[in-house]
Design a protein around this motif. Sequence first.
Motif, PDB file in Angstrom:
ATOM      1  N   GLU A  63      38.812  34.106  26.641  1.00 46.23           N
ATOM      2  CA  GLU A  63      39.907  34.540  27.500  1.00 46.23           C
ATOM      3  C   GLU A  63      40.710  33.349  28.012  1.00 46.23           C
ATOM      4  N   ARG A  64      41.849  33.653  28.641  1.00 48.15           N
ATOM      5  CA  ARG A  64      42.731  32.605  29.151  1.00 48.15           C
ATOM      6  C   ARG A  64      42.189  31.954  30.416  1.00 48.15           C
ATOM      7  N   SER A  65      41.215  32.576  31.034  1.00 47.91           N
ATOM      8  CA  SER A  65      40.559  31.993  32.202  1.00 47.91           C
ATOM      9  C   SER A  65      39.072  32.291  32.127  1.00 47.91           C
ATOM     10  N   LEU A  66      38.294  31.590  32.931  1.00 47.29           N
ATOM     11  CA  LEU A  66      36.851  31.757  32.906  1.00 47.29           C
ATOM     12  C   LEU A  66      36.427  32.980  33.720  1.00 47.29           C
ATOM     13  N   ALA A  67      35.230  33.458  33.440  1.00 53.47           N
ATOM     14  CA  ALA A  67      34.566  34.492  34.254  1.00 53.47           C
ATOM     15  C   ALA A  67      35.388  35.770  34.384  1.00 53.47           C
ATOM     16  N   VAL A  68      35.941  36.241  33.276  1.00 47.63           N
ATOM     17  CA  VAL A  68      36.810  37.420  33.317  1.00 47.63           C
ATOM     18  C   VAL A  68      36.018  38.721  33.342  1.00 47.63           C
ATOM     19  N   HIS A  69      34.948  38.818  32.568  1.00 46.24           N
ATOM     20  CA  HIS A  69      34.328  40.121  32.331  1.00 46.24           C
ATOM     21  C   HIS A  69      33.153  40.417  33.259  1.00 46.24           C
ATOM     22  N   SER A  70      31.992  39.853  33.007  1.00 45.49           N
ATOM     23  CA  SER A  70      30.814  40.185  33.819  1.00 45.49           C
ATOM     24  C   SER A  70      30.786  39.414  35.133  1.00 45.49           C
ATOM     25  N   THR A  71      30.917  38.096  35.051  1.00 44.72           N
ATOM     26  CA  THR A  71      30.802  37.263  36.250  1.00 44.72           C
ATOM     27  C   THR A  71      31.886  37.579  37.257  1.00 44.72           C
ATOM     28  N   GLY A  72      33.124  37.660  36.809  1.00 43.83           N
ATOM     29  CA  GLY A  72      34.240  37.881  37.719  1.00 43.83           C
ATOM     30  C   GLY A  72      34.293  39.266  38.313  1.00 43.83           C
ATOM     31  N   ARG A  73      33.484  40.188  37.794  1.00 42.55           N
ATOM     32  CA  ARG A  73      33.506  41.562  38.292  1.00 42.55           C
ATOM     33  C   ARG A  73      32.184  41.939  38.967  1.00 42.55           C
ATOM     34  N   SER A  74      31.388  40.942  39.266  1.00 38.67           N
ATOM     35  CA  SER A  74      30.075  41.193  39.843  1.00 38.67           C
ATOM     36  C   SER A  74      30.149  41.308  41.361  1.00 38.67           C
ATOM     37  N   ALA A  75      29.491  42.313  41.900  1.00 42.01           N
ATOM     38  CA  ALA A  75      29.310  42.437  43.355  1.00 42.01           C
ATOM     39  C   ALA A  75      27.879  42.000  43.659  1.00 42.01           C
ATOM     40  N   ALA A  76      27.594  40.738  43.416  1.00 45.09           N
ATOM     41  CA  ALA A  76      26.213  40.266  43.316  1.00 45.09           C
ATOM     42  C   ALA A  76      25.491  40.236  44.651  1.00 45.09           C
ATOM     43  N   GLY A  81      34.120  44.468  25.494  1.00 44.49           N
ATOM     44  CA  GLY A  81      35.553  44.588  25.679  1.00 44.49           C
ATOM     45  C   GLY A  81      35.917  44.591  27.151  1.00 44.49           C
ATOM     46  N   ASP A  82      37.185  44.864  27.402  1.00 40.58           N
ATOM     47  CA  ASP A  82      37.707  44.918  28.756  1.00 40.58           C
ATOM     48  C   ASP A  82      37.485  46.333  29.288  1.00 40.58           C
ATOM     49  N   VAL A  83      36.333  46.586  29.875  1.00 42.67           N
ATOM     50  CA  VAL A  83      35.951  47.952  30.243  1.00 42.67           C
ATOM     51  C   VAL A  83      36.687  48.413  31.499  1.00 42.67           C
ATOM     52  N   LYS A  84      36.934  49.703  31.548  1.00 45.66           N
ATOM     53  CA  LYS A  84      37.583  50.341  32.687  1.00 45.66           C
ATOM     54  C   LYS A  84      36.638  51.375  33.285  1.00 45.66           C
ATOM     55  N   PRO A  85      36.756  51.645  34.576  1.00 47.82           N
ATOM     56  CA  PRO A  85      35.885  52.657  35.185  1.00 47.82           C
ATOM     57  C   PRO A  85      36.233  54.049  34.694  1.00 47.82           C
ATOM     58  N   ASP A  86      35.214  54.874  34.531  1.00 49.99           N
ATOM     59  CA  ASP A  86      35.406  56.280  34.196  1.00 49.99           C
ATOM     60  C   ASP A  86      35.664  57.042  35.497  1.00 49.99           C
ATOM     61  N   LEU A 100      33.962  59.896  52.748  1.00 50.80           N
ATOM     62  CA  LEU A 100      34.788  59.107  51.840  1.00 50.80           C
ATOM     63  C   LEU A 100      35.686  60.018  50.999  1.00 50.80           C
ATOM     64  N   ARG A 101      36.969  59.710  50.970  1.00 52.01           N
ATOM     65  CA  ARG A 101      37.914  60.472  50.163  1.00 52.01           C
ATOM     66  C   ARG A 101      38.877  59.571  49.401  1.00 52.01           C
ATOM     67  N   SER A 102      39.285  58.498  50.041  1.00 53.58           N
ATOM     68  CA  SER A 102      40.348  57.658  49.502  1.00 53.58           C
ATOM     69  C   SER A 102      39.773  56.413  48.830  1.00 53.58           C
ATOM     70  N   VAL A 103      40.153  56.176  47.582  1.00 49.37           N
ATOM     71  CA  VAL A 103      39.718  54.996  46.833  1.00 49.37           C
ATOM     72  C   VAL A 103      40.816  53.939  46.873  1.00 49.37           C
ATOM     73  N   ARG A 104      40.469  52.774  47.396  1.00 51.47           N
ATOM     74  CA  ARG A 104      41.437  51.680  47.442  1.00 51.47           C
ATOM     75  C   ARG A 104      41.612  51.066  46.055  1.00 51.47           C
ATOM     76  N   THR A 105      40.494  50.813  45.390  1.00 52.53           N
ATOM     77  CA  THR A 105      40.528  50.275  44.031  1.00 52.53           C
ATOM     78  C   THR A 105      39.167  50.497  43.380  1.00 52.53           C
ATOM     79  N   SER A 106      39.121  50.371  42.079  1.00 56.28           N
ATOM     80  CA  SER A 106      37.848  50.461  41.359  1.00 56.28           C
ATOM     81  C   SER A 106      37.940  49.590  40.118  1.00 56.28           C
ATOM     82  N   TRP A 107      36.793  49.173  39.633  1.00 57.68           N
ATOM     83  CA  TRP A 107      36.746  48.392  38.405  1.00 57.68           C
ATOM     84  C   TRP A 107      35.398  48.584  37.742  1.00 57.68           C
ATOM     85  N   ALA A 108      35.265  48.037  36.561  1.00 58.84           N
ATOM     86  CA  ALA A 108      33.985  48.091  35.852  1.00 58.84           C
ATOM     87  C   ALA A 108      33.716  46.746  35.210  1.00 58.84           C
ATOM     88  N   GLY A 109      32.453  46.408  35.124  1.00 58.63           N
ATOM     89  CA  GLY A 109      32.037  45.174  34.462  1.00 58.63           C
ATOM     90  C   GLY A 109      30.952  45.481  33.450  1.00 58.63           C
TER      91      GLY A 109
END
Length: 371
Positions: A34-47, A267-272, A291-300
Amino acid sequence: MTRQRVLVVGGGMAGVSLGCELAREHDVVLIEAERSLAVHSTGRSAALFLAGYGPAVVRELTQRSEAEFVRLSMLPGVPAPLTPRGGLFTAWDESSAAALAALVAARPTMTTLSADQARVLCPMLRADGMIACAFDADARDIDVSALHSYYAGVLRQRGGQIATGARLVGADRIKSQWQARTSDGRRWVADVVVNAAGAWGDEVAELCAGAGYGLSPRRRTVVIARSPRPIPADWPVVADAAESWYFKPEGGALLLSPCDETEVPPGDVKPDPLDVASVLERVNAVTRLGLRSVRTSWAGLRTFAPDRAPVVGPHPNEPALFSFVGQGGYGIQMAPALAQVGAELFRTGSLTDAVLAAAIDPRRTQTALEH
């Protein structure tokens, strides 16, 4: 040990941590597709740092990592990678209660609580339905970005190079050297290739050695949701002991996950949307958060070997391909110790801990595939 040219494939936590360790003694070049580091698993981790999480080998490596996390926190100019959080593990049915009992038995830092005590820690938990709970004061947040930046920075300080936008597309072993080609047209010569490509680990192994490890990339969904009720920043992470959901405070809102593990291609996975809706429903069922309103979501991506243990060491078909894959959902919390173990294997070809060596040996994955 003879100084070698090492080509590390992958710029996530695995690649930068092991690359950093190897750069003490070798000439390291890290390439990232990728054009930058830590795009997929690392950058999307809520560790989270959970010493009791994962199979035995993961727990061992996580516990070994704690001392290094502490050392890093004392370095000038380095943000503390661990901050206190606490973990409240709950059970709402018999299967969750059994999982919680096993967790408490394995973790001396866990304390069994009453439902009323649990609601002191998280007052939004419902008053009925909880059949067991326990608290782990040792659970902590991990600053993933700070940890990754530290390793990448030290890798460069030790003379290592990092190239982005460079996907490995070819690698030939010619006269005891690797002749590698990347998608940007560049060519690289190395004595050893390190496969730290995460979800693409099998692709790199097949390209270099003709056989993968049976890796399984799995999608994990994370949601940031708003609540009509205040979300105190000091709540612990609250989880179902059977790993069907968890939530914790995040910037005045709530970060939550359905703990999904849907097998997907790299690949570049998206949340279902169904997973997003599912976790809101599950958390609303056990809390009064509404909870009703989602501010954002992502998948890793979390990529597992068949036995869910990491794969570290020379590839069975090609000793000059060093495997460093299969970190699954535990790669951040065990990164310091796993990088040190990987560097020791790279340097000496063996480990003093024979049990650990057998648990992470790449040859076990070939045996599993044959059967």
